[in-house]
Each structure stands twice: as C-alpha cells, then as structure tokens.
Scaffold this motif. Structure first.
Motif, short mmCIF file in Angstrom:
data_model
loop_
_atom_site.label_atom_id
_atom_site.label_comp_id
_atom_site.label_asym_id
_atom_site.label_seq_id
_atom_site.Cartn_x
_atom_site.Cartn_y
_atom_site.Cartn_z
N CYS A 1 0.84 -1.20 0.00
CA CYS A 1 0.00 0.00 0.00
C CYS A 1 0.87 1.24 0.00
CB CYS A 1 -0.89 0.02 1.25
SG CYS A 1 -2.03 -1.38 1.36
N GLY A 2 0.30 2.33 -0.45
CA GLY A 2 0.94 3.64 -0.39
C GLY A 2 0.00 4.61 0.28
N GLN A 3 0.55 5.58 0.96
CA GLN A 3 -0.27 6.55 1.68
C GLN A 3 0.20 7.96 1.35
OE1 GLN A 3 -0.12 5.99 5.95
NE2 GLN A 3 -2.09 6.98 6.25
N GLU A 4 -0.75 8.81 1.01
CA GLU A 4 -0.46 10.21 0.73
C GLU A 4 -1.33 11.07 1.64
OE1 GLU A 4 -0.55 11.27 -3.39
OE2 GLU A 4 0.27 9.35 -4.00
N PHE A 5 -0.91 12.33 1.82
CA PHE A 5 -1.63 13.23 2.70
C PHE A 5 -1.89 14.56 2.03
CE2 PHE A 5 0.52 10.26 5.45
CZ PHE A 5 -0.39 10.02 6.47
N LEU A 6 -3.04 15.13 2.35
CA LEU A 6 -3.38 16.51 1.99
C LEU A 6 -3.76 17.22 3.28
CD1 LEU A 6 -5.71 15.91 -1.09
CD2 LEU A 6 -3.39 16.83 -1.14
N GLN A 7 -3.50 18.53 3.31
CA GLN A 7 -3.86 19.33 4.48
C GLN A 7 -4.79 20.44 4.01
OE1 GLN A 7 -1.64 21.69 8.09
NE2 GLN A 7 -0.49 21.32 6.27
N ARG A 8 -5.90 20.60 4.74
CA ARG A 8 -6.83 21.68 4.43
C ARG A 8 -6.61 22.80 5.44
NH1 ARG A 8 -13.08 22.60 4.90
NH2 ARG A 8 -13.42 23.80 3.02
N ARG A 9 -6.20 23.92 4.93
CA ARG A 9 -5.91 25.05 5.80
C ARG A 9 -7.21 25.77 6.17
NH1 ARG A 9 -0.65 26.55 3.25
NH2 ARG A 9 0.64 24.75 3.74
N ALA A 10 -7.11 26.70 7.09
CA ALA A 10 -8.27 27.44 7.59
C ALA A 10 -9.00 28.18 6.48
CB ALA A 10 -7.85 28.40 8.69
N ASP A 11 -8.28 28.56 5.40
CA ASP A 11 -8.92 29.28 4.29
C ASP A 11 -9.71 28.35 3.36
OD1 ASP A 11 -6.99 27.98 2.77
OD2 ASP A 11 -5.92 29.81 2.20
N GLY A 12 -9.72 27.03 3.66
CA GLY A 12 -10.49 26.08 2.88
C GLY A 12 -9.75 25.46 1.72
N ARG A 13 -8.51 25.86 1.47
CA ARG A 13 -7.75 25.30 0.34
C ARG A 13 -6.95 24.08 0.80
NH1 ARG A 13 -4.78 30.09 -2.67
NH2 ARG A 13 -3.79 30.17 -0.64
N TRP A 14 -6.76 23.14 -0.13
CA TRP A 14 -6.02 21.91 0.15
C TRP A 14 -4.60 22.03 -0.37
CZ3 TRP A 14 -8.05 17.97 2.97
CH2 TRP A 14 -9.44 17.97 3.16
N TYR A 15 -3.65 21.48 0.37
CA TYR A 15 -2.24 21.50 -0.01
C TYR A 15 -1.67 20.09 0.17
CZ TYR A 15 -2.61 26.55 0.39
OH TYR A 15 -2.99 27.86 0.22
N GLY A 16 -0.76 19.71 -0.71
CA GLY A 16 -0.07 18.45 -0.55
C GLY A 16 0.85 18.48 0.66
N VAL A 17 1.02 17.33 1.30
CA VAL A 17 1.92 17.22 2.44
C VAL A 17 3.10 16.35 2.02
CG1 VAL A 17 2.15 16.35 4.81
CG2 VAL A 17 0.03 17.47 4.10
N ARG A 18 4.30 16.91 2.11
CA ARG A 18 5.52 16.17 1.77
C ARG A 18 5.87 15.23 2.92
NH1 ARG A 18 7.10 21.19 1.48
NH2 ARG A 18 8.86 20.86 2.86
N GLN A 19 6.34 14.05 2.58
CA GLN A 19 6.75 13.08 3.60
C GLN A 19 8.27 13.14 3.77
OE1 GLN A 19 4.63 9.44 4.04
NE2 GLN A 19 3.09 10.04 2.55
N GLU A 20 8.73 14.25 4.34
CA GLU A 20 10.17 14.47 4.55
C GLU A 20 10.79 13.45 5.49
OE1 GLU A 20 10.99 18.48 5.75
OE2 GLU A 20 10.27 19.31 3.86
N TRP A 21 9.99 12.86 6.35
CA TRP A 21 10.51 11.90 7.33
C TRP A 21 11.23 10.74 6.66
CZ3 TRP A 21 8.95 6.83 7.57
CH2 TRP A 21 7.81 6.49 6.83
N LEU A 22 10.84 10.37 5.45
CA LEU A 22 11.52 9.27 4.76
C LEU A 22 12.99 9.59 4.52
CD1 LEU A 22 8.68 8.39 2.26
CD2 LEU A 22 9.59 6.85 4.03
N ASP A 23 13.28 10.86 4.19
CA ASP A 23 14.67 11.29 3.96
C ASP A 23 15.44 11.44 5.27
OD1 ASP A 23 14.21 11.39 1.22
OD2 ASP A 23 13.55 13.48 1.31
N GLN A 24 14.75 11.47 6.39
CA GLN A 24 15.39 11.64 7.69
C GLN A 24 15.75 10.31 8.34
OE1 GLN A 24 12.18 13.99 9.32
NE2 GLN A 24 13.34 15.88 9.08
N LEU A 25 15.30 9.20 7.76
CA LEU A 25 15.65 7.88 8.29
C LEU A 25 17.12 7.59 7.98
CD1 LEU A 25 12.55 5.80 7.13
CD2 LEU A 25 13.12 6.44 9.49
N PRO A 26 17.76 6.72 8.78
CA PRO A 26 19.15 6.34 8.48
C PRO A 26 19.27 5.76 7.07
CG PRO A 26 18.49 5.53 10.64
CD PRO A 26 17.25 6.09 9.99
N GLY A 27 20.44 5.93 6.45
CA GLY A 27 20.69 5.45 5.09
C GLY A 27 20.34 3.99 4.91
#
Length: 179
Positions: free
Chosen positions: A94-120
C-alpha cells in the motif's frame, strides 16, 4: 467560535459492461470493468453537504488497485489532515499520501520528509508501505532484512511523526525485532 466542519466519507462501487474492442470476438462479446470511487464531503452546517475531494480507481480482476481508503483527522493550527491509502492487488503493498486543508479552505499536498530523515538504506527495507495513523501521526511498517521472505519481515519499523508546515517530519524511530 466557528462550528467544526463535519466530514462524510462515501465509497461507491460499480461495474460497467462494454462492447469488446477486439472485433474478432464477435458482436456479442463484452468487457467488464469494476471501479471504486471514494468521495470526501464537507458538511459545514445542517442540510449543507458538498464534495471537496474524490479519487476513482479501477479494481476487479484486471485492476491494478485493490482499495482506496481516505481518513480525516484534525491537525494543529485549525487545519484538517486527509490521509489516502491506496493498496495494490496481490502482494504489492500500500501507499499513503496526505493533503492538508488550511483554515482558508484550500487543500495542499503534504511532503513526507521523514523518509529522507531515516538512516541510510532504511527506505529500501520497507517493501510494502507504511501505515501512518492520521490522528496520532504514528506509523508502522514491516522492516525487511536481505534474506527475509516476502511474507515475513524479521523486524518492524515504528515512527512518530510531526506535521510541520506542509511536511511530515520525523520525531523518533525505533526498529523492533518480530517474534
């Protein structure tokens, strides 16, 4: 204060029957396509409902996808987090993606930076995806060693994440041996 938005998630599934494209099969030949659509509705007030997000996938015998599962969770600073888990047929995971809805009602993509922060080398050991709970931002995945069979990872990766701006970042991770 402003009333909280209610969210409604609906799944639709249908089967379509088409005349076969291959003319050699004869005029009565049919092809069948099974599809699933997930729709997120916003219900900001009584008797008010409007669609704000949807995704449609082909499932069934010839479909690449097995399922689509959206989940909604409140996030920090009055935003809403939408998690969309799509799973492949077979053992593809499976794959999982995220969107964030801000207070102004618009949706933005959420980057999964944590993957790059894991050990090599860590990302390559996650073969079938990771499931992140949008409420707690805690995730788990099978963590495979080189000789582990596809069914049975020898370890499990556990991560705690934080939503920072438009990115999920790593707070901490642990690798736990499977019994």
């Amino acid at each position: 204060g402003r009333p909280l938005t209610r969210w409604i998630i609906a799944h639709y599934r249908w089967t379509s029957l088409f005349t076969a494209e291959d003319q050699t099969r004869g005029p009565d030949a049919r092809d069948t396509v099974t599809e699933e659509e997930a729709v997120l509705f916003e219900a900001p007030a009584p008797r008010q409902v409007r669609p704000v997000w949807h995704e449609r996938i082909e499932t069934g015998g010839y479909g690449v996808w097995r399922s689509i599962t959206p989940e909604v969770a409140p996030a920090s600073q009055g935003t809403t987090l939408l998690s969309v888990m799509t799973c492949l047929n077979g053992t593809g995971g499976c794959g999982q993606e995220f969107l964030q809805r801000r207070a102004d009602g618009r949706w933005y993509g959420v980057r999964q930076e944590w993957l790059d922060q894991l050990p090599g080398g860590s990302v390559g050991r996650i073969r079938h995806g990771i499931r992140i709970d949008p409420q707690s931002l805690r995730g788990e995945a099978g963590y495979y060693a080189d000789r582990d069979p596809n069914c049975c990872p020898s370890q499990r990766l556990v991560v705690d994440l934080q939503l920072r701006g438009d990115a999920l970042v790593l707070r901490r991770q642990a690798v736990i041996a499977e019994p």
